[in-house]
Design a protein around this motif. Sequence first.
Motif, PDB file in Angstrom:
ATOM      1  N   PRO A 225       0.799  -1.230   0.000  1.00 52.11           N
ATOM      2  CA  PRO A 225       0.000   0.000   0.000  1.00 52.11           C
ATOM      3  C   PRO A 225       0.828   1.275   0.000  1.00 52.11           C
ATOM      4  CG  PRO A 225      -0.029  -1.017   2.166  1.00 52.11           C
ATOM      5  CD  PRO A 225       0.640  -1.999   1.250  1.00 52.11           C
ATOM      6  N   GLN A 226       2.136   1.146   0.251  1.00 48.04           N
ATOM      7  CA  GLN A 226       3.011   2.314   0.158  1.00 48.04           C
ATOM      8  C   GLN A 226       3.326   2.654  -1.292  1.00 48.04           C
ATOM      9  OE1 GLN A 226       3.824   4.142   2.856  1.00 48.04           O
ATOM     10  NE2 GLN A 226       2.513   2.732   3.985  1.00 48.04           N
ATOM     11  N   ARG A 227       3.100   1.690  -2.172  1.00 48.11           N
ATOM     12  CA  ARG A 227       3.430   1.901  -3.593  1.00 48.11           C
ATOM     13  C   ARG A 227       2.198   2.001  -4.482  1.00 48.11           C
ATOM     14  NH1 ARG A 227       7.202  -2.706  -5.395  1.00 48.11           N
ATOM     15  NH2 ARG A 227       7.344  -1.388  -7.265  1.00 48.11           N
ATOM     16  N   VAL A 228       1.128   1.339  -4.107  1.00 47.02           N
ATOM     17  CA  VAL A 228      -0.099   1.402  -4.893  1.00 47.02           C
ATOM     18  C   VAL A 228      -1.280   1.312  -3.932  1.00 47.02           C
ATOM     19  CG1 VAL A 228      -0.146  -1.105  -5.318  1.00 47.02           C
ATOM     20  CG2 VAL A 228      -1.337   0.450  -6.885  1.00 47.02           C
ATOM     21  N   SER A 229      -2.269   2.160  -4.125  1.00 48.78           N
ATOM     22  CA  SER A 229      -3.411   2.203  -3.213  1.00 48.78           C
ATOM     23  C   SER A 229      -4.551   1.326  -3.730  1.00 48.78           C
ATOM     24  CB  SER A 229      -3.913   3.646  -3.076  1.00 48.78           C
ATOM     25  OG  SER A 229      -4.467   4.096  -4.307  1.00 48.78           O
ATOM     26  N   TYR A 230      -5.495   1.044  -2.849  1.00 48.56           N
ATOM     27  CA  TYR A 230      -6.659   0.258  -3.268  1.00 48.56           C
ATOM     28  C   TYR A 230      -7.459   0.975  -4.356  1.00 48.56           C
ATOM     29  CZ  TYR A 230     -10.766  -2.757  -3.012  1.00 48.56           C
ATOM     30  OH  TYR A 230     -11.803  -3.613  -3.318  1.00 48.56           O
ATOM     31  N   PRO A 231      -7.711   2.291  -4.241  1.00 45.00           N
ATOM     32  CA  PRO A 231      -8.396   2.988  -5.351  1.00 45.00           C
ATOM     33  C   PRO A 231      -7.643   2.888  -6.676  1.00 45.00           C
ATOM     34  CG  PRO A 231      -8.549   4.304  -3.366  1.00 45.00           C
ATOM     35  CD  PRO A 231      -7.601   3.164  -3.050  1.00 45.00           C
ATOM     36  N   GLN A 232      -6.322   2.864  -6.631  1.00 44.56           N
ATOM     37  CA  GLN A 232      -5.550   2.702  -7.865  1.00 44.56           C
ATOM     38  C   GLN A 232      -5.716   1.291  -8.431  1.00 44.56           C
ATOM     39  OE1 GLN A 232      -1.748   4.009  -6.188  1.00 44.56           O
ATOM     40  NE2 GLN A 232      -1.754   5.805  -7.530  1.00 44.56           N
ATOM     41  N   LEU A 233      -5.798   0.293  -7.556  1.00 47.68           N
ATOM     42  CA  LEU A 233      -6.075  -1.064  -8.019  1.00 47.68           C
ATOM     43  C   LEU A 233      -7.439  -1.133  -8.697  1.00 47.68           C
ATOM     44  CD1 LEU A 233      -4.910  -3.282  -4.994  1.00 47.68           C
ATOM     45  CD2 LEU A 233      -3.659  -2.819  -7.098  1.00 47.68           C
ATOM     46  N   LEU A 234      -8.416  -0.467  -8.109  1.00 45.35           N
ATOM     47  CA  LEU A 234      -9.751  -0.443  -8.704  1.00 45.35           C
ATOM     48  C   LEU A 234      -9.731   0.184 -10.092  1.00 45.35           C
ATOM     49  CD1 LEU A 234     -11.797   0.714  -5.582  1.00 45.35           C
ATOM     50  CD2 LEU A 234     -11.958  -1.532  -6.682  1.00 45.35           C
ATOM     51  N   ASP A 235      -9.066   1.302 -10.223  1.00 49.07           N
ATOM     52  CA  ASP A 235      -8.986   1.986 -11.507  1.00 49.07           C
ATOM     53  C   ASP A 235      -8.319   1.084 -12.551  1.00 49.07           C
ATOM     54  OD1 ASP A 235      -9.224   4.587 -13.040  1.00 49.07           O
ATOM     55  OD2 ASP A 235      -7.065   4.241 -13.210  1.00 49.07           O
ATOM     56  N   TYR A 236      -7.276   0.412 -12.151  1.00 51.14           N
ATOM     57  CA  TYR A 236      -6.564  -0.504 -13.044  1.00 51.14           C
ATOM     58  C   TYR A 236      -7.461  -1.678 -13.429  1.00 51.14           C
ATOM     59  CZ  TYR A 236      -2.535  -3.218 -14.752  1.00 51.14           C
ATOM     60  OH  TYR A 236      -1.648  -3.939 -15.521  1.00 51.14           O
ATOM     61  N   PHE A 237      -8.180  -2.198 -12.458  1.00 48.91           N
ATOM     62  CA  PHE A 237      -9.082  -3.327 -12.711  1.00 48.91           C
ATOM     63  C   PHE A 237     -10.129  -2.973 -13.763  1.00 48.91           C
ATOM     64  CE2 PHE A 237     -13.326  -5.044 -11.619  1.00 48.91           C
ATOM     65  CZ  PHE A 237     -13.125  -6.375 -11.955  1.00 48.91           C
ATOM     66  N   TRP A 238     -10.834  -1.861 -13.560  1.00 48.42           N
ATOM     67  CA  TRP A 238     -11.882  -1.480 -14.500  1.00 48.42           C
ATOM     68  C   TRP A 238     -11.366  -1.438 -15.932  1.00 48.42           C
ATOM     69  CZ3 TRP A 238     -16.479  -2.123 -12.767  1.00 48.42           C
ATOM     70  CH2 TRP A 238     -16.882  -1.703 -11.495  1.00 48.42           C
ATOM     71  N   ARG A 239     -10.154  -0.911 -16.102  1.00 46.72           N
ATOM     72  CA  ARG A 239      -9.606  -0.689 -17.436  1.00 46.72           C
ATOM     73  C   ARG A 239      -8.960  -1.920 -18.051  1.00 46.72           C
ATOM     74  NH1 ARG A 239     -10.738   3.716 -15.113  1.00 46.72           N
ATOM     75  NH2 ARG A 239     -11.088   5.659 -16.253  1.00 46.72           N
ATOM     76  N   HIS A 240      -9.145  -3.062 -17.401  1.00 47.20           N
ATOM     77  CA  HIS A 240      -8.661  -4.312 -17.979  1.00 47.20           C
ATOM     78  C   HIS A 240      -9.778  -5.344 -18.138  1.00 47.20           C
ATOM     79  CE1 HIS A 240      -4.801  -2.486 -17.047  1.00 47.20           C
ATOM     80  NE2 HIS A 240      -4.276  -3.327 -17.898  1.00 47.20           N
TER      81      HIS A 240
END
Length: 202
Positions: A91-106
Amino acid sequence: MSTRLRLAALLLLIGGHAGGAEPPAPKATEVRTAIFAGGCFWCIEADFEKLPGVLAAESGYTGGRTANPSYEQVSAGNTGHTEAIRVSYDPQRVSYPQLLDYFWRHIDPTVRNRQFCDVGTQYRSGIYWQNEVERKAAESSRDALLASGKLPHIETEIVAAATFYPAEEYHQDYYKKNPIRYAYYRQGCGRDARVKQIWGSS
């Protein structure tokens, strides 16, 4: 006592009592997990393992009725599970909201009970929250996408996480173990072409 011995004793005294304690050990990296389903777990696992801050992605099954299901059971569509991945991340390098954004776009969020060429409830897309913070973040990300007008509707389920069962070992890192078969499947399924159609080249 010789000068050398006196100096050694003085250095030992200073070193042993300076600050009154040993220096603190380096803080261990915190690891969190997140669970997503985006169709074929070979593909969504491969996608997430390319994201900086993701330490690993594990293929598996979730959301069904049968304990410890096999791939044959899940792929038949009779257990209620979906193919999913469990992402371990820093979580210091990537946040949960960033994971969500990445997920949607794949994935293709506009279809129900399928992803690309794979059809059935076992290929439904989903976000499986593990606490209230994740639930709110997932729902907010979905609502923001709908408000943006980018998507006409979203069929991806957002529900509380159930037991995650790791898939058989031969499914783990399939894209690394069988790169030619994996590439052929991914291209033939039209995954990347459809993702680009929805989200653009970015």
